[in-house]
Design a protein around this motif. Structure first.
Motif, mmCIF file in Angstrom:
data_model
loop_
_atom_site.group_PDB
_atom_site.id
_atom_site.type_symbol
_atom_site.label_atom_id
_atom_site.label_comp_id
_atom_site.label_asym_id
_atom_site.label_seq_id
_atom_site.Cartn_x
_atom_site.Cartn_y
_atom_site.Cartn_z
ATOM 1 N N ASP A 96 -2.514 -34.932 129.357
ATOM 2 C CA ASP A 96 -1.485 -35.747 129.381
ATOM 3 C C ASP A 96 -0.019 -34.998 129.192
ATOM 4 N N LEU A 97 0.129 -34.292 128.170
ATOM 5 C CA LEU A 97 1.527 -33.463 128.072
ATOM 6 C C LEU A 97 1.656 -32.552 129.230
ATOM 7 N N ALA A 98 0.275 -31.847 129.659
ATOM 8 C CA ALA A 98 0.400 -31.028 130.815
ATOM 9 C C ALA A 98 0.864 -31.714 132.207
ATOM 10 N N PHE A 99 0.501 -33.176 132.316
ATOM 11 C CA PHE A 99 0.792 -33.738 133.470
ATOM 12 C C PHE A 99 2.332 -33.995 133.500
ATOM 13 N N LEU A 100 3.019 -34.447 132.234
ATOM 14 C CA LEU A 100 4.592 -34.701 131.982
ATOM 15 C C LEU A 100 5.184 -33.387 132.432
ATOM 16 N N TYR A 101 4.666 -32.192 132.067
ATOM 17 C CA TYR A 101 5.306 -31.065 132.368
ATOM 18 C C TYR A 101 5.107 -30.853 133.949
ATOM 19 N N GLY A 102 4.035 -31.062 134.540
ATOM 20 C CA GLY A 102 4.133 -30.719 136.128
ATOM 21 C C GLY A 102 4.695 -31.632 136.776
ATOM 22 N N TRP A 103 4.947 -33.009 136.247
ATOM 23 C CA TRP A 103 5.539 -34.110 136.728
ATOM 24 C C TRP A 103 7.317 -33.518 136.976
ATOM 25 N N ALA A 104 7.510 -33.335 135.781
ATOM 26 C CA ALA A 104 9.018 -32.748 135.405
ATOM 27 C C ALA A 104 9.171 -31.484 136.470
ATOM 28 N N ARG A 105 8.324 -30.740 136.527
ATOM 29 C CA ARG A 105 8.427 -29.489 137.405
ATOM 30 C C ARG A 105 8.763 -30.196 139.081
ATOM 31 N N LEU A 106 7.694 -31.216 139.303
ATOM 32 C CA LEU A 106 7.878 -31.651 140.609
ATOM 33 C C LEU A 106 9.297 -32.584 140.751
ATOM 34 N N ALA A 107 9.516 -33.172 139.939
ATOM 35 C CA ALA A 107 10.830 -34.078 140.292
ATOM 36 C C ALA A 107 11.985 -33.790 139.759
#
Length: 449
Positions: A96-107
């Motif tokens: 879950d936290l990893a996804f939020l990081y990946g999303w922040a990187r992408l967006a």
């Protein structure tokens, strides 16, 4: 023992070690030395109380970055992965936290930085070769499309280009250093009344200019003998950057003085103009364009690998997790990144505040996740100590604790400086939380940490 989802590198079509030492150094140096060193010194000088504080904060920024690099080197040595920070956070704290990081990187982080660098490139190339009212936007779009296409063709093309562009970038900085320290007449020293409470603000800008060193971990799965080489690559790369930054800021001070640096919007161009006349100002435009191009190319390489890690961790995004065995690159992940960056460039055409916007939009999110990666080092060291052949951060736990404390302080400072603008990054993370509920789906097959 706790279990985590499979690393991106455990799947078919995985990354393989194809990059040498020079490629790692070129990526580290090239992504750090960007357009910021031609703009941030004016902001730092405006907040600094003296020339000693001005130069001292650049030295402190280099030291803090090297301490952070030691922490990252242990994580990358013990857990090499094309996912980089995403993988560290996933192993330590879950998807879950990893996804939020990946999303922040992408967006936010990577695509926003890529769009900014493209615009910096476009602005300076347009000054040399104008193509009409929208020259900067056109050049910026062409840059994103061109670099995306180049790196989609393969890591060899992208990494080879990165090496030669980094050499040109360093040569350009050396020219500015020589101009300021040897050729330009020395400015009259000025005395400024002491200022208090400016250290946090100064460090925000200084460390933003040093930003990018952590991107090296995204090639840890592709670097030959990564377990032994990742630490020397990061430390040597940052050591070279720190030396160049100290020399170039000393050159700025000698040629312009502290007040002159603070009052200049084009500090490097002003130094070159004092040394060589109008021709020097034109030369610096080319140097800055090369610096932006070099950082943009490295951003394309590393950013796509976060998207690839997202696809590997979340089955509903598996199309992002496809790795080309022939090109040694995550093609779909790279194309998505390019599309988003082009959309940001188009959106910025009709109104942008480039450098300040990046600070406000990315800094709080960036420092939050950097802090979490520092904490992940403690978690993983306790849960699964590195094998004997891996790099271990010296003076543990002192250096990781200092890294975490610095990240926490910069997180606070970035929020205090940006004020309500920091809510933009929080809003993007909130959107990521909603997407997480939709994309979570079943947990992938687990492997033991």
């Amino acid at each position: 023992m706790d279990t985590v989802s499979a690393s991106p590198d455990d799947r078919a079509g995985k990354p393989r070690p194809t990059l040498g030492l020079r490629h790692g150094l070129a990526l580290c140096v090239g992504i750090v030395i960007g357009a910021g060193i031609f703009r941030a010194p004016a902001m730092v000088a405006g907040a600094a109380s003296s020339e000693a504080m001005f130069l001292g904060t650049w030295a402190l920024g280099g030291l803090l970055s090297i301490l952070g690099a030691l922490c990252y080197a242990e994580l990358a040595s013990a857990h090499p992965s094309a996912g980089g920070d995403f993988h560290f956070l996933e192993v330590a704290f879950g998807r879950d936290l990893a996804f939020l990081y990946g999303w922040a990187r992408l967006a936010v982080i990577q695509t926003g930085s890529l769009a900014l660098l493209a615009y910096v490139f476009g602005d300076y190339v347009a000054a040399l070769l104008p193509l009409g009212a929208y020259s900067s936007s056109l050049y910026a779009t062409l840059l994103v499309v061109g670099l995306t296409g180049l790196n989609w063709l393969g890591i060899r093309q992208g990494a080879g280009t990165q090496f030669w562009m980094t050499c040109a970038e360093v040569l350009g900085l050396v020219c500015v250093i020589v101009a300021g320290l040897v050729v330009a007449p020395e400015a009259v020293p000025t005395v400024r009344a002491p200022r208090e409470g400016a250290l946090g603000l100064v460090l925000v800008f200084v460390l933003l200019t040093y930003g990018g060193w952590s991107e090296v971990v995204y090639i840890s799965a592709e670097l030959q003998n990564a377990r032994r080489r990742i630490a020397p690559v990061m430390v040597a790369g940052l050591g070279l950057v720190t030396l160049l930054y100290l020399l170039v800021n000393w050159a700025y001070l000698r040629a312009l003085g502290l007040e002159g640096v603070a009052g200049s919007q084009t500090v490097a161009a002003d130094v070159m103009a004092r040394a060589f006349g109008p021709a020097g100002g034109a030369a610096i435009s080319l140097m800055i364009a090369i610096a932006a191009l070099t950082s943009a190319n490295a951003t394309v390489i590393t950013g796509a690998r976060t998207n690839y890690a997202l696809g590997c961790a979340f089955p509903r995004l598996r199309w992002l997790g496809r790795w080309s065995a022939t090109r040694d690159t995550p093609g779909n992940a790279m194309l998505l990144q390019g599309i988003i960056a082009v959309l940001l460039v188009i959106g910025a055409t009709f109104g942008r505040d480039a450098f300040g916007a990046v600070v406000e939009y990315t800094a709080p999110v960036f420092w939050f996740f950097l802090l979490m990666v520092g904490i992940a080092l403690f978690v993983l060291r306790r849960r699964s100590p590195p094998p004997p052949d891996c790099f271990r951060v010296p003076l543990y736990p002192l250096i990781p604790a200092l890294f975490c404390a610095t990240s926490a302080y910069l997180l606070y400072s970035s929020i205090a400086y940006t004020g309500i603008s920091a809510l933009v990054g929080v809003g993007v993370l909130a959107i990521g939380g909603v997407l997480l509920l939709v994309l979570r789906g079943p947990t992938p097959p687990a492997v033991r940490s």
